[in-house]
Each structure stands twice: as structure tokens, then as C-alpha cells.
Motif scaffolding. Structure first.
Motif, PDB file in Angstrom:
ATOM      1  N   ALA A 223       8.636  -2.388  -5.665  1.00  0.00           N
ATOM      2  CA  ALA A 223       9.587  -1.998  -6.593  1.00  0.00           C
ATOM      3  C   ALA A 223       9.118  -1.399  -7.974  1.00  0.00           C
ATOM      4  O   ALA A 223       9.279  -0.491  -8.154  1.00  0.00           O
ATOM      5  N   GLU A 224       8.010  -2.481  -8.222  1.00  0.00           N
ATOM      6  CA  GLU A 224       7.333  -2.026  -9.673  1.00  0.00           C
ATOM      7  C   GLU A 224       6.609  -0.524  -9.495  1.00  0.00           C
ATOM      8  O   GLU A 224       6.563   0.264 -10.366  1.00  0.00           O
ATOM      9  N   ASN A 225       6.220  -0.555  -8.141  1.00  0.00           N
ATOM     10  CA  ASN A 225       5.151   0.650  -7.858  1.00  0.00           C
ATOM     11  C   ASN A 225       6.185   1.740  -7.782  1.00  0.00           C
ATOM     12  O   ASN A 225       5.790   3.165  -8.408  1.00  0.00           O
ATOM     13  N   CYS A 226       7.154   1.731  -7.257  1.00  0.00           N
ATOM     14  CA  CYS A 226       8.207   2.953  -7.085  1.00  0.00           C
ATOM     15  C   CYS A 226       8.494   3.353  -8.540  1.00  0.00           C
ATOM     16  O   CYS A 226       8.874   4.471  -8.873  1.00  0.00           O
ATOM     17  N   LYS A 227       9.047   2.300  -9.260  1.00  0.00           N
ATOM     18  CA  LYS A 227       9.631   2.605 -10.827  1.00  0.00           C
ATOM     19  C   LYS A 227       8.586   3.447 -11.512  1.00  0.00           C
ATOM     20  O   LYS A 227       8.630   4.363 -12.302  1.00  0.00           O
ATOM     21  N   ASN A 228       7.238   2.844 -11.383  1.00  0.00           N
ATOM     22  CA  ASN A 228       6.116   3.592 -11.888  1.00  0.00           C
ATOM     23  C   ASN A 228       5.879   4.924 -11.644  1.00  0.00           C
ATOM     24  O   ASN A 228       5.377   5.850 -12.464  1.00  0.00           O
ATOM     25  N   ASN A 229       6.229   5.288 -10.313  1.00  0.00           N
ATOM     26  CA  ASN A 229       5.980   6.547  -9.993  1.00  0.00           C
ATOM     27  C   ASN A 229       7.176   7.257  -9.817  1.00  0.00           C
ATOM     28  O   ASN A 229       7.104   8.614  -9.309  1.00  0.00           O
TER      29      ASN A 229
ATOM     30  N   SER B 135      15.511  -1.740  -9.534  1.00  0.00           N
ATOM     31  CA  SER B 135      16.076  -0.967  -8.778  1.00  0.00           C
ATOM     32  C   SER B 135      17.212   0.192  -9.608  1.00  0.00           C
ATOM     33  O   SER B 135      17.741  -0.456 -10.640  1.00  0.00           O
ATOM     34  N   GLU B 136      17.239   1.193  -9.105  1.00  0.00           N
ATOM     35  CA  GLU B 136      18.280   2.195  -9.720  1.00  0.00           C
ATOM     36  C   GLU B 136      19.556   1.769  -9.369  1.00  0.00           C
ATOM     37  O   GLU B 136      20.395   1.747 -10.313  1.00  0.00           O
ATOM     38  N   LEU B 137      19.769   1.441  -8.297  1.00  0.00           N
ATOM     39  CA  LEU B 137      20.922   0.932  -7.625  1.00  0.00           C
ATOM     40  C   LEU B 137      20.951  -0.405  -6.970  1.00  0.00           C
ATOM     41  O   LEU B 137      20.019  -0.469  -6.165  1.00  0.00           O
ATOM     42  N   SER B 138      22.016  -1.056  -7.169  1.00  0.00           N
ATOM     43  CA  SER B 138      22.164  -2.341  -6.381  1.00  0.00           C
ATOM     44  C   SER B 138      23.325  -2.598  -5.699  1.00  0.00           C
ATOM     45  O   SER B 138      24.558  -2.482  -6.450  1.00  0.00           O
ATOM     46  N   LEU B 139      23.330  -2.934  -4.471  1.00  0.00           N
ATOM     47  CA  LEU B 139      24.721  -3.466  -3.790  1.00  0.00           C
ATOM     48  C   LEU B 139      24.482  -5.035  -3.490  1.00  0.00           C
ATOM     49  O   LEU B 139      23.581  -5.325  -2.843  1.00  0.00           O
ATOM     50  N   ILE B 140      25.645  -5.431  -4.245  1.00  0.00           N
ATOM     51  CA  ILE B 140      25.521  -7.041  -4.394  1.00  0.00           C
ATOM     52  C   ILE B 140      26.464  -7.724  -3.387  1.00  0.00           C
ATOM     53  O   ILE B 140      27.713  -7.263  -3.408  1.00  0.00           O
TER      54      ILE B 140
ATOM     55  N   THR C  83       0.860  -1.085   0.105  1.00  0.00           N
ATOM     56  CA  THR C  83      -0.159   0.087   0.101  1.00  0.00           C
ATOM     57  C   THR C  83       0.857   1.249   0.178  1.00  0.00           C
ATOM     58  O   THR C  83       0.595   2.021  -0.724  1.00  0.00           O
ATOM     59  N   MET C  84       1.936   1.342   0.590  1.00  0.00           N
ATOM     60  CA  MET C  84       2.583   2.253   1.028  1.00  0.00           C
ATOM     61  C   MET C  84       3.577   2.688  -0.195  1.00  0.00           C
ATOM     62  O   MET C  84       3.613   3.929  -0.770  1.00  0.00           O
ATOM     63  N   SER C  85       4.094   1.606  -0.896  1.00  0.00           N
ATOM     64  CA  SER C  85       4.850   1.941  -1.969  1.00  0.00           C
ATOM     65  C   SER C  85       4.102   2.770  -3.286  1.00  0.00           C
ATOM     66  O   SER C  85       4.724   3.079  -4.189  1.00  0.00           O
TER      67      SER C  85
ATOM     68  N   ARG D  20      22.198 -10.998  -8.006  1.00  0.00           N
ATOM     69  CA  ARG D  20      22.302  -9.900  -8.969  1.00  0.00           C
ATOM     70  C   ARG D  20      21.275  -9.946 -10.126  1.00  0.00           C
ATOM     71  O   ARG D  20      20.953  -9.005 -10.820  1.00  0.00           O
ATOM     72  N   ASN D  21      21.100 -11.172 -10.203  1.00  0.00           N
ATOM     73  CA  ASN D  21      19.925 -11.434 -11.500  1.00  0.00           C
ATOM     74  C   ASN D  21      18.320 -11.482 -10.833  1.00  0.00           C
ATOM     75  O   ASN D  21      17.484 -12.102 -11.424  1.00  0.00           O
ATOM     76  N   SER D  22      18.071 -10.763  -9.577  1.00  0.00           N
ATOM     77  CA  SER D  22      16.841 -11.015  -9.042  1.00  0.00           C
ATOM     78  C   SER D  22      15.964  -9.835  -9.711  1.00  0.00           C
ATOM     79  O   SER D  22      16.417  -8.852 -10.273  1.00  0.00           O
ATOM     80  N   PRO D  23      14.520 -10.245  -9.558  1.00  0.00           N
ATOM     81  CA  PRO D  23      13.627  -9.078 -10.009  1.00  0.00           C
ATOM     82  C   PRO D  23      13.808  -7.569  -9.521  1.00  0.00           C
ATOM     83  O   PRO D  23      13.701  -6.558  -9.917  1.00  0.00           O
ATOM     84  N   LEU D  24      14.201  -7.938  -8.043  1.00  0.00           N
ATOM     85  CA  LEU D  24      14.625  -6.349  -7.420  1.00  0.00           C
ATOM     86  C   LEU D  24      15.781  -5.708  -7.868  1.00  0.00           C
ATOM     87  O   LEU D  24      15.676  -4.552  -8.365  1.00  0.00           O
ATOM     88  N   CYS D  25      16.572  -6.319  -8.174  1.00  0.00           N
ATOM     89  CA  CYS D  25      17.959  -5.654  -9.087  1.00  0.00           C
ATOM     90  C   CYS D  25      17.502  -4.982 -10.422  1.00  0.00           C
ATOM     91  O   CYS D  25      17.761  -4.105 -10.631  1.00  0.00           O
TER      92      CYS D  25
END
Length: 262
Positions: A192-198, A217-222, A165-167, A209-214
Motif C-alpha cells: 500500500a505504501e508503494n502504491c501511494k508513493n507511485n 488507502s484512498e477508499l476503505s470498506l469497513i 515486488t509487483m506493488s 478502521r484504524n489499521s495502517p491499510l486504511c
């Protein structure tokens, strides 16, 4: 040259109590079996307390029961089988090496530029939102406390419905940090999809590294995740790599904010 077990007994037998003498007599008659027992198991089999075992070992010049077994292994290696002791010791060494490698490889994989970009986003955001689930929540809570201690407005959420909801209504001035070992947690991916759309900036701390979240996301720390797990039947794999990243990120953030104030 250190004394052997039998020499220690000969020299210090008079200092032992009757129960301690009984214990030493039992050990002497069952050396091979004793080498495979824990202090609790020996206590049960010899019918003496663990305190008696510790006191007897110390009177003989050992720091404890395990120290005694290691010394005994050295003395009787040619004549006796201490495979159980050796196996346990080797497994502990493997566990230590697993953790050492996770930290070392994570440090090697970290990109200095990505850390710096993340810090700048943290500094210039109005608010930092931390989203995490499962055992990763502990890392998010530690980050939250540190951010609050240094006066950065931040929130941490672990409830899946609240995250979803908050995202959808996070303003673009805020920053969202996702903490996820595998980067596949359904509600985090949806957020993450909601954030990207907004148009909301996002950072992911993960070991995949190959995850949906990465991907979202704009930046990823692996970090580096070992394939070995001592809890294979449960989803409780080590969060040490992402914990290391989180702590480095927070230390670096404090350093940068202090420099900015000067």
C-alpha cells in the motif's frame, strides 16, 4: 396433544425389533444419563448401532434422536436436570447470533457513497489487482473469478514476495484492492505504501478502521468484527464481514456495468 415417551412405547412396542426394544429398555432405565449423551455416545453405551437408534426413534414418532431429547426435556423439565442439552443449545444460539450480528452491523456500517466511488474506480481501471493473505485469499479468489467471468482484466496475488515486488511497478491506470481482516499484514501495508508513493489508486476491504491499510488507502470498506471467536488459539477469525462486503461490491459492479452498456 402429543404422546409422552412412555405412551409412545406402550402404543408402538410391537413395531420394534428386539435390538430396538433393548435400546428403549436401556433408555428408560437411564433417562437422566441419556439426556446428556450424543447419538454416538448412546450407541457405545447401549451397544447398538446409530442406525438402530434412528430407526427406533422414528418408529416412536420422533424425527431423530435429538428431537427425542428435546421432547423428553419438555416432559421431564420439572423432575430432571437437562443442563447439558440446554447449555449446548444456548451455545449454538450464541453462534447463530454472532454471525447474524456480524452481517447486520456490516450492512449498517457500509457507506453507499464509498461503494459507488469504488465501483467507478473499478470500471475505469485498466486492470484490477487483488492482494490478500491467509484466509482472506479465499475471498480474493472468489472476486477474481467473478471479475474474469464478466471480462474485467484482473489478477490476484497472495505470495508476500510477489506482492512486495509487483506493488512497486503497478501503473497508475490500474486499481489495487487489498483484502485483510485486521489491515495490519506487513507485506500488504508495504504494498500500500508503494502504491501511494507511485500514485496508484487503492481500496481496502477490512474490519479495522484504524489499521495502517486504511490510513494508506484512498477508499476503505469497513465491516464489523465480533470479539467472540471459537478458535481463540489460532488466527482463523470469521471473514464473514469482508465476504459480505466483497459480494455486495461485486453485485453492485455488475449492476453498474450492465447499466453502462445499455
Amino acid at each position: 396433544m402429543s404422546l409422552t415417551f412412555k405412551e409412545r412405547i406402550h402404543e408402538r412396542i410391537d413395531s420394534l425389533s428386539n435390538s430396538e426394544k433393548y435400546l428403549i429398555d436401556y433408555i428408560t432405565k437411564n433417562l437422566k444419563r441419556v439426556s446428556r449423551l450424543s447419538i454416538v455416545q448412546l450407541s457405545m453405551k447401549a451397544n447398538v448401532s446409530t442406525a438402530t437408534i434412528v430407526r427406533a426413534m422414528q418408529k416412536l414418532g420422533y424425527s431423530g434422536f435429538t428431537s427425542f431429547k428435546f421432547k423428553l426435556e419438555e416432559e421431564y423439565a420439572k423432575d430432571m436436570s437437562f443442563t447439558n442439552v440446554e447449555d449446548v443449545d444456548q451455545k449454538i444460539k450464541e453462534a447463530v447470533e454472532k454471525n447474524r450480528r456480524e452481517v447486520a452491523e456490516t450492512l449498517r456500517m457500509l457507506d453507499r457513497g464509498t461503494i459507488e466511488d469504488t465501483i467507478q474506480k473499478m470500471i475505469h481501471s485498466q486492470k484490477i489487482m487483488l492482494f490478500a493473505r491467509g484466509l482472506s485469499e479465499l475471498i480474493a479468489k472468489e472476486m477474481l473469478i467473478k471479475l474474469q467471468l464478466i471480462g474485467k482484466y484482473s489478477e490476484m496475488h497472495d505470495d508476500p514476495n510477489i506482492i512486495r515486488t509487483m506493488s512497486k511497478r503497478i501503473p497508475v491506470e490500474d486499481l489495487v484492492i487489498f483484502i485483510s481482516l485486521n489491515g495490519k499484514t506487513e507485506e500488504l501495508v508495504e504494498a500500500a505504501e508503494n502504491c501511494k508513493n507511485n500514485g496508484v489508486s487503492t481500496v481496502t476491504i477490512t474490519t479495522n478502521r484504524n489499521s495502517p491499510l486504511c490510513a494508506l488507502s484512498e477508499l476503505s470498506l469497513i465491516g464489523y468484527k465480533s470479539r467472540m471467536s471459537y478458535f481463540p488459539d489460532y488466527e482463523v477469525r470469521s471473514r464473514l464481514p469482508i465476504m459480505v462486503i466483497a459480494r455486495i461490491l461485486m453485485d453492485a459492479y455488475v449492476i453498474r456495468t450492465q447499466q453502462k452498456e445499455k
